[in-house]
Design a protein around this motif. Sequence first.
Motif, short mmCIF file in Angstrom:
data_model
loop_
_atom_site.label_atom_id
_atom_site.label_comp_id
_atom_site.label_asym_id
_atom_site.label_seq_id
_atom_site.Cartn_x
_atom_site.Cartn_y
_atom_site.Cartn_z
N LEU A 1 -2.66 11.27 -0.39
CA LEU A 1 -3.17 10.94 -1.73
C LEU A 1 -2.08 11.05 -2.79
CD1 LEU A 1 -6.86 12.19 -1.92
CD2 LEU A 1 -5.97 9.92 -1.46
N ASP A 2 -0.85 11.33 -2.35
CA ASP A 2 0.27 11.29 -3.29
C ASP A 2 0.70 9.84 -3.52
OD1 ASP A 2 0.82 11.79 -0.50
OD2 ASP A 2 2.94 11.65 -0.97
N GLY A 3 0.25 8.93 -2.69
CA GLY A 3 0.61 7.52 -2.85
C GLY A 3 -0.42 6.80 -3.70
N THR A 4 -0.57 5.51 -3.43
CA THR A 4 -1.47 4.71 -4.27
C THR A 4 -2.91 4.74 -3.75
OG1 THR A 4 -0.87 2.77 -2.98
CG2 THR A 4 0.29 3.12 -5.06
N ALA A 5 -3.10 5.27 -2.53
CA ALA A 5 -4.44 5.26 -1.95
C ALA A 5 -5.41 6.08 -2.80
CB ALA A 5 -4.40 5.83 -0.54
N LYS A 6 -6.64 5.59 -2.86
CA LYS A 6 -7.64 6.27 -3.70
C LYS A 6 -8.55 7.18 -2.87
CE LYS A 6 -6.77 4.06 -7.65
NZ LYS A 6 -7.68 3.19 -8.35
N GLY A 7 -8.53 7.00 -1.56
CA GLY A 7 -9.32 7.90 -0.72
C GLY A 7 -10.79 7.57 -0.65
N GLY A 8 -11.17 6.35 -1.06
CA GLY A 8 -12.59 6.00 -1.09
C GLY A 8 -13.25 5.96 0.28
N GLY A 9 -12.46 5.69 1.32
CA GLY A 9 -13.02 5.65 2.67
C GLY A 9 -13.60 6.99 3.06
N ALA A 10 -13.00 8.03 2.53
CA ALA A 10 -13.47 9.37 2.87
C ALA A 10 -14.93 9.58 2.45
CB ALA A 10 -12.60 10.42 2.19
N LEU A 11 -15.33 8.87 1.43
CA LEU A 11 -16.71 8.99 0.97
C LEU A 11 -17.70 8.57 2.05
CD1 LEU A 11 -16.22 9.58 -2.05
CD2 LEU A 11 -17.80 7.73 -2.51
N SER A 12 -17.36 7.49 2.76
CA SER A 12 -18.23 7.03 3.85
C SER A 12 -18.26 8.08 4.94
CB SER A 12 -17.73 5.73 4.45
OG SER A 12 -16.86 5.05 3.61
N ALA A 13 -17.09 8.69 5.21
CA ALA A 13 -17.03 9.69 6.27
C ALA A 13 -17.93 10.87 5.92
CB ALA A 13 -15.60 10.17 6.45
N VAL A 14 -17.88 11.25 4.66
CA VAL A 14 -18.67 12.39 4.22
C VAL A 14 -20.16 12.06 4.29
CG1 VAL A 14 -19.27 13.65 2.13
CG2 VAL A 14 -16.90 13.48 2.83
N SER A 15 -20.52 10.86 3.86
CA SER A 15 -21.94 10.54 3.86
C SER A 15 -22.43 10.31 5.30
CB SER A 15 -22.24 9.34 2.96
OG SER A 15 -22.12 8.14 3.65
N GLU A 16 -21.56 9.86 6.15
CA GLU A 16 -21.90 9.61 7.56
C GLU A 16 -22.11 10.92 8.32
OE1 GLU A 16 -23.02 6.92 9.85
OE2 GLU A 16 -21.59 5.97 8.48
N THR A 17 -21.37 11.94 7.98
CA THR A 17 -21.40 13.18 8.77
C THR A 17 -22.15 14.31 8.09
OG1 THR A 17 -19.32 13.86 7.73
CG2 THR A 17 -19.15 12.75 9.85
N ASN A 18 -22.62 14.06 6.89
CA ASN A 18 -23.27 15.14 6.18
C ASN A 18 -22.35 16.33 5.97
OD1 ASN A 18 -25.56 15.71 4.85
ND2 ASN A 18 -26.87 15.42 6.65
N SER A 19 -21.06 16.05 5.86
CA SER A 19 -20.11 17.13 5.63
C SER A 19 -19.56 16.99 4.22
CB SER A 19 -18.98 17.07 6.67
OG SER A 19 -18.21 15.91 6.48
N SER A 20 -18.43 17.55 3.97
CA SER A 20 -17.82 17.43 2.65
C SER A 20 -16.31 17.44 2.82
CB SER A 20 -18.29 18.58 1.75
OG SER A 20 -18.12 19.79 2.43
N ILE A 21 -15.60 17.30 1.72
CA ILE A 21 -14.15 17.26 1.81
C ILE A 21 -13.60 18.67 1.58
CG2 ILE A 21 -12.05 16.18 0.90
CD1 ILE A 21 -13.89 13.85 -0.06
N ALA A 22 -12.68 19.07 2.44
CA ALA A 22 -12.15 20.43 2.35
C ALA A 22 -10.81 20.45 1.61
CB ALA A 22 -11.98 21.02 3.74
N PHE A 23 -9.91 19.56 2.02
CA PHE A 23 -8.56 19.56 1.47
C PHE A 23 -8.09 18.13 1.24
CE2 PHE A 23 -8.61 23.50 3.99
CZ PHE A 23 -8.04 24.41 3.12
N ILE A 24 -7.07 18.00 0.41
CA ILE A 24 -6.38 16.72 0.32
C ILE A 24 -4.88 16.95 0.54
CG2 ILE A 24 -8.10 15.64 -1.21
CD1 ILE A 24 -6.11 16.05 -3.51
N GLY A 25 -4.27 15.98 1.20
CA GLY A 25 -2.83 16.04 1.45
C GLY A 25 -2.12 15.25 0.36
#
Length: 290
Positions: free
Chosen positions: A244-268
């Motif tokens: 996430l230090d680059g241009t990526a916005k990380g939006g795909g992670a949202l699908s992962a979180v909603s798919e797994t019923n989990s949450s985000i712990a850390f960002i690199g």
Amino acid sequence: MVMDKLGNSLQDALKKLVKSGRIDERTVNEVVKDIQRALLQSDVNVKLVMEMSKHIKERALKEEVPSGMSPREHVIRIVYQELINIIGESTDVPLKPQTIMMIGLQGSGKTTTSAKLARYFQRKGLKPAVICADTFRPGAYQQLKTLCDKLNVAFYGEEGNPDAVGIVERGLKEVQKYDVIVVDTAGRHSLESDLIVEMENIHAVAKPDYKLLVLDGAIGQQASEQARAFNESVGISGVVITKLDGTAKGGGALSAVSETNSSIAFIGVGETPNDLERFEPDRFISRLLG
Ligand code: GDP
């Protein structure tokens, strides 16, 4: 105050509300369209964007504007709440002895993140150890060993031995006196059934307290599929979004979180072991909408 945390695109979209002075359907539709554009550009899954848009529209039109709040503040609050609903708060990461299993495809940043996690716990005063069970990618062993040696973090691996499960079994015995054990596992270029079987076998012997799915911040629609597959096999406790230090916005992670019923712990946020941050929903939302 919430306004400050939202991205520029959304702020621009919301200016439409100021001009109109009241919330009618046409204005809400326009604002929602702008929000959709921002989220899709950030790689958020289309289905999620559509669902969220529906909620935002319904609520913006139906819910009465609370007294003392402008129509604009009202809509901002709704957008923010709808995003928080999906993203959730940061995954709980207790500072206590535990075993963490890393999961993800090749190139996602798993090995780097394993070293970063060890560093994270080391800085908090715990004694970490790392086990290299990535027997698939050539160079993974050396990469992780070098990182751990530099950090003065205990490392266990068996270079050249393809038996990942055996390595984890022996490794766990070897490092049992350490507080936090990070097990780095192998990925593949794509989701393959032998990878899933390998994760299940390692999971059975490692009995991890946490299973962290590592996702490249630039990942788009494939995030859902990966998250679902890993979640169905070993269960995902949290997500780490890398690069996430680059241009990526990380939006795909949202699908992962909603798919797994989990949450985000850390960002690199970089390539060195110190470039790991605890996830902060507010900052992430502002990035998504920026
Ligand atoms: P693995 O195959 O999943 O173990 O991936 P690696 O840990 O080897 O990472 C793949 C590449 O991504 C390497 O060049 C890393 O230095 C890089 N990388 C990992 N995390 C980050 C990050 O947060 N930011 C940046 N800029 N690069 C990263």
